[in-house]
Design an enzyme around this catalytic site. Sequence first.
Site, PDB file in Angstrom:
ATOM      1  CD  GLU A 195      -2.808   1.209   2.424  1.00 37.90           C
ATOM      2  OE1 GLU A 195      -2.967  -0.018   2.949  1.00 37.90           O
ATOM      3  OE2 GLU A 195      -3.494   2.364   2.772  1.00 37.90           O
ATOM      4  NE  ARG A 233      -9.568  -0.056   9.234  1.00 32.97           N
ATOM      5  CZ  ARG A 233     -10.909   0.060   8.965  1.00 32.97           C
ATOM      6  NH1 ARG A 233     -11.799  -0.658   9.437  1.00 32.97           N
ATOM      7  NH2 ARG A 233     -11.104   0.866   7.888  1.00 32.97           N
ATOM      8  CD  GLU A 249      -8.848  -4.515   5.617  1.00 39.44           C
ATOM      9  OE1 GLU A 249      -9.729  -3.751   5.470  1.00 39.44           O
ATOM     10  OE2 GLU A 249      -7.854  -4.022   6.312  1.00 39.44           O
TER      11      GLU A 249
END
Lengths: 755, 201
Positions: free
Chosen positions: A226, A304, A705
Site C-alpha cells: 500500500e 483503526r 479483511e
Amino acid sequence: MMNIDSYTHVRGESVYLDDIPLVNGTLFASVFDSPVAHGKIKSLDIDAAMKMPGVVRIFTAADIPGENQIGGIIADEELLASTHVHFCGMPVALVVATSDEAAKAAVKKIKIEIDPLPVITDPREAKEKNELIIPPRTFQLGDTTAAWTQCDYIIEGSTATNGQEHLYIETQGAYAVPQENSAIRIYSSTQGPTQVQRTTARVLNIPMNFIEVDTTRLGGGFGGKEDQASAWGAMCALAAWHLKKPVKYSLHRMEDMRMTGKRHPYSSDFKIGLNKDYKIVAYEVTFFQNAGAAADLSPAVMERTLFHCTNSYFIPNVKATAYSCKTNLPPNTAFRGFGGPQGMFVIEAAIAEAAAALNVSPILIQQKNLLKTGDEFPYGQIAQSEANECWDKAVNLYDLQKLQQEVDAYNNNNKLSKKGLALMPICFGISFTKTLMNQARALVHVYTDGSVGVSTAGVEMGQGLNTKILQVAASIFSINPERIKVNTTNTYRVANTSPTAASASSDLNGKATEIACVAILQRLKEVAAEEFTADISSIEVKEDCVFVNGKQTDWSWNKLVQAAFVKRVSLSEHAHYAPPGIWFDTTKEKGHPFTYHVYGTAITTVTIDCLRGIYEVDSVKIVHDFGKSMNPIIDIGQCEGALVQGIGWMTMEEMLYDKEGKLKSNALSTYKVPDIYSVPKEITIHFLETEKENLAIFRSKAVGEPPLMYGIGAYFALFNAIKAFNPAANIPYDAPMTPEKVLMSLYPQTLKENK
Amino acid sequence: MDTTNKNEGRRDFLKKSTALAALTIASPALIKAGDNDEKIAAYFEKVPLELEINGQAYKLSVEPRVTLLDLLREQLGLTGTKKGCDHGQCGCCTVHVDGKRINSCLSLAVMSHGKKVTTIEGLAKGEELHPMQEAFMKHDGFQCGYCTPGQIMSAIGCIREGHANTAEDVREYMSGNICRCGAYPNIVDAIMEVKKGGKQL
C-alpha cells in the site's frame, strides 16, 4: 462468475512485474541497506563497488534532485539515508549495473562506518522515553471512572501480539522507463499507483503529470504494497532519470523481508469490569503500537485499533488510549485488518481472563454483550448490527451444544491429547477511516464495435476486484461479459487514486464504474428513444438487444452503439464516486466514519498433542455477513484465505528481531506461514444474506479483511485446550501461540523448576 | 572474508586450469587466441547445454552457475515459471525434468543436459488445457495467481508419484508449495478431482 484471470493464471500467461518484457538497454538496481539499527553515518565507501564489472553508477542521498522524503502521512522517512540510519535494512545507496547479479555483487563491496546510537525495539520502552510518532489518542464513551463502582468484578491484565510478515509471493519491485520530454513510466507492483507517482514526483522534483504509473496485477499485496511499494518506484525512477535508461529492481526475498515493514506488534494493558449478569460495564485499554522507525501508515493503523477495540460488543463505558511508539525496526505498515485485529485480540483476552476469574465460559460473556442495532460505538456511530444474527445462526446451524459436548467427551477420554473450542464474533468497519480517501473514479469507453473497456483506480491483487468491476459493467449494460475488458490501473487514465485497501475498493471502484455505465446507457437509450419514437422510459437494453415497451426490436447492442456514434453521441464516461454520509471529527474523536460494518461468527475447534505441544485446527465453522454476495466463488475464497492468514498470525508465524534490531526470521526457512498441510481440516462458511439496504456495490458487502479476525478464535481454542489439560495453567496472552509456547504452557511447573 | 579476492581467485583458477584443458580439447583457433587469458576464461565459463523444453530442442551455451529457473525466465523468456524465494522454500518455480517435479531455483541448468523439461507453458495443447489446468479453473484454485504455475506443476507430479490417494495425502505432498492467499481448500479439491478422473498425466 469465474475469476476473469483464471485462464491466464493456469497457463502461466498472467503478467506480473518481473515478467514484463524488458526494453533494450535495461539496467538493474540493488540496494545497499544499513547493517545497523540506529546510528550516525561516519563514512560511506563506494569506490570498490564502482570498480566491479558491470556497475554503471551508485546513487546516494546526494543524488536526489528533489526532496529526500517518502513519508506519506508524516515527512519523517528518507528514501536513502543521508546522515543517520534508523533501522537495519534502511536503504543507504542504490547500485545500478548491467545485470541483476552484477548489481548485487557490487552491493557487497560497499563499506559503511556507523557510530552506533541506542537501539529501541520495545514499544513500551519507546513510550517511556517519549519516542512517539504522533501524540497519543483516546476514544471515550460514557465514564469509566464512575463506572468501576457499578462493577461486581474487575479484572486486569496485559497482552502482546506479534507482527506478521506479508510474504506476498511476488516480492516488491518496480521498473522505470524514461519517456520523451523527461517523463517517466513506472511499472510498479503497488496497491497505490498514485502514492508511487506522488512520491516519485517529490523525490525528482517533477510534476505528477510527467509520471505514469502502470500496474497490471500483483502477486499478493495484503497491505504490504500500500505504502511500501513507493520507495522502489522512486529509486528506479531516480536512476532512470539520471541515466536516461530503463532501470528495474525486483527485490530478492531476503532483501524484501529485511527492508520492509510488517504488521504492527502491539503490547497492551486492559481493565475490564462486569456486573453480576456478566454484562461488561466498563473497559479501559491502553495500546502500545510498535510503529518502527518512521510513521509510514502507523497513525492510521493506530486509529483503526481504537475503532475496533470493543470488537462486536456493546460496552457503555469505554476509555481506549493508543500510543504509536517509535522504535528502530523497519517502519511497520498496513496488513489486512490494519490495526483492527490487534484491538480485537485485547478485548477477547480480557473476556477470557474475566471468564477464568469468574469460572464461567467465555462464550457466556461474549454472547451477553453482543452489539444490537442502535447501540453506540465508542466513536459515536450507531450500530446497524448483525452480530446477534450471525452468532445465533452459528450456534444453531452448527449445534454448538453438541460440538461442546464432543470436545468435553474427547477430553474426558484422552489424557495426552486435548481439544479446545472457541467462538470468535467479528465486527469490522468498512471505509478508509480518513474520510477524504473514500473516493474513486472509473473511465469507461464503449468502442464502435460494441466492445467495452473499463479502467478504474483499483488494483487487482487476487481479491477478484477486476472480476467484480467487469460484473458491474456487464450487469448495467446487460451485455455478454466477454465483450468487456478491464484494463491495467494507470495514473494517466485514472488520476488521484486511493490505494486499493481497506476492503473498500470493490465498493468505491464498482460504484464509480456503475455511475459511468449508467450515464453512457442513458445516452444510448436517448438514441433508441428517438429512433423508435418512444418515451425513454420505455426503452430497455437487455441481453445485447434493444427492447421497447418490453418488446424486442431488431436493434442489437452493436447497432445501438453504431447509431449513437453516427449521431455524435459520446460513448465514453469518466465517473467519480464518493460514498455519502461519512465523517469523523478527530477533535472530539466522534463521528460516522464507516459506510457500514461487516459481522460474523466463527466456531473453531483444535486438538493439541500434550506431549509435543503441536496441534491441528480441526474445523472452523463460520456464519459470515456477506450482505448479498455478487460473486460467491470469489467471496468464499476471500473468506477462507483471510481466515488462514489470521490463523497463521495467531499460531505459527513468529517474527523475531534480536536486541540489536536485526531480523532473525528473514527467510521462509525461519519464518513459517500456513502451508496446505496446516490449514483447518474443515472450513464451513454459511452466507448470512441480508436484505437490508447498505452502501456496498450491489449490496455485496466488503470481504477482504473482516474474516482475518476469525483467526483469533484459533488462539483461544488452543488456550482452552491447554486449560483442559492443565486447568491451573497461567497462559500469557502472547500471540502467536506457537507449539513451543503451547508446550511451555502445558507444563509451567517443569519450566519453573528448570529455570 | 574479502569477497573480492575470492571472486578474483575463482576467475584466476579458471583461467589457469582451463588453459591446461584448452590445450587438449579446444580448437586450434582458440589456442591461438589463447594469448588472451580473458577470452579463454570466458569461453570456458560458458558450457554447452542441450536439452528439450516443452517439446522443443535447444542448443545453448550457459554459465555453469545459472539455475534452471534463471535460464527459463531470463534467457528463454519462459516467465510462466515464477521466482518466489530463490531458495527452494516456496515451490513457485516447480517444473518437470523428465517428468518429475523439481524446484528449478535449486537446480543448475547444466544438470538438465540431455533431459526433457516441461514448464507451465508446455502443458496445454494450444487452446486445449491440461486436465489439471481445467481443474484449477473449475475449483478457483488461486487468488493472485503467482504461485499457480508451481502449484499446477507440483500437483501433476504429486499424482504421478502416487501421492494423491486421499485429501490427507495431497496436503502432505503439496506442502512444499506455498499459497499466501490461502486458496488451499480449492487446490486440494482440484487435485482430488483430477486424481479421481483417472487420466494418465
